[in-house]
Design an enzyme around this catalytic site. Structure first.
Site, PDB file in Angstrom:
ATOM      1  CE  LYS A 185      -4.472 -40.781 -34.281  1.00  0.00           C
ATOM      2  NZ  LYS A 185      -5.855 -40.668 -34.717  1.00  0.00           N
ATOM      3  CE  LYS A 238      -5.368 -38.603 -31.106  1.00  0.00           C
ATOM      4  NZ  LYS A 238      -6.509 -38.573 -31.973  1.00  0.00           N
TER       5      LYS A 238
END
Ligand code: PBG
Length: 317
Positions: A185, A238
């Site tokens: 992330k 992400k």
């Protein structure tokens, strides 16, 4: 002598015959913001057609989507007041919503995002102490699992949190609940509309001390390897679009299911182009199919309602 690639592109039927990647309705996971209380439907101004619903209102919202092929949602809790205890309380907004959603839609997979940023007063995903935050995250994940979550998804980027969560799930006898980790992330500028929606923008500083540096990719593989080692059975990458190379590298390196998170800023960006008349909605299909082509097994996207309704028009005659 040269190759005549254009033979594969002469007309729609031919193009479809050579199409390598197809989207399926079951590929999509819908992010759902769950607000406290009842009767709540608070639209998110920065995200077209996305609302915060209380659990009672989420059910009629989801009904046609489930009938249209929706198989999975990921929940984000929006508490009325800040306070970390609420994140792991059995009366917390997510803990209360899970059984209601499972009751209404037994076959729907309900994933619970595990983080503290929408509960903490300063909007940070950590308390200032990595291991202490992991203990909190483990408590939160345990309470979601007890409430009936089908998977728990830590999105905080603390070191070791998967291992803390796996031990807690074991301790409470719920090791069967899979951990899907946001292993890679990035500290991204594409989260703006989400922070608006979840009231989770950091009040001071930023998240660069724990989310990944956008310039790194070998490190993402390291993160993923560590999380799988600690007990994650699936991985989220992400954001999706600026990090398709990470999805692609992870796909060739690991065999676990990979989920691409097409985040709020990516959604708002595409809608901004459409609203300005600079793109047709075909740009949504292009966006989504690119994430799958890069290697995602599934896609978390705010475009999910659109996809359920429209993808067939793009991939069939
Ligand atoms: C943090 C979290 C974020 C998102 C979901 N959970 C990012 C952040 O604020 O750092 C973003 C999702 C999106 O933009 O759609 N726990």
């Amino acid at each position: 002598m040269f190759q005549r690639f254009r033979q594969r592109r002469t007309d729609r039927e031919t193009r479809l015959r050579y199409q390598e990647t197809f989207l399926a309705r079951g590929d999509f996971i819908l992010p759902l913001f769950i607000a406290e209380g009842t009767g709540v439907n608070r639209p998110i101004p920065s995200m077209k057609d996305i609302s915060r619903f209380s659990a009672d209102n989420a059910i009629p919202y989801l009904r046609p989507l489930v009938a249209g092929g929706l198989r999975s949602v990921i929940l984000f809790g929006i508490p009325d007041a800040k306070g970390l205890e609420q994140a792991y309380s059995d009366n917390g907004v997510v803990q209360q919503a899970i059984p209601r959603l499972k009751d209404a839609f037994p076959a729907l997979e309900v994933i619970a995002d595990v983080c503290i940023c929408s509960y903490s007063a300063d909007g940070q995903c950590y308390t200032g102490d990595n291991d202490r935050t992991c203990e909190l995250l483990a408590k939160i994940a345990g309470s979601y699992a007890r409430a009936g979550a089908d998977m728990v998804a830590p999105s905080d980027m603390m070191d070791g949190r998967v291992s803390y969560i796996a031990s807690e799930l074991k301790r409470i006898g719920l090791s069967g609940v899979p951990i899907v980790s946001y292993a890679a992330k990035y500290a991204s500028n594409f989260y703006g509309p989400f922070r608006d929606a979840a009231d989770s923008a950091p009040k001071h500083s930023d998240r660069k001390g724990y989310q990944m540096n956008p310039a790194n990719s070998a490190e993402a593989l390291d993160e993923i390897r560590a999380d799988i080692g600690e007990g994650a059975s699936q991985i989220i990458i992400k954001p999706a679009l600026p990090y398709l190379d990470i999805l692609c590298r992870a796909r060739s390196e690991f065999d676990v299911p990979l989920i691409g998170y097409n985040v709020s800023g990516e959604y708002a960006m595409v809608h901004a182009l459409i609203e300005k008349g600079l793109a047709s909605e075909d740009i949504i299909y292009e966006t989504l199919v690119s994430i799958k082509r890069a290697g995602a097994s599934r896609i978390i996207s705010y475009h999910t309602p659109w996809a359920l309704e429209k993808i067939d028009a793009y991939q069939s005659l």
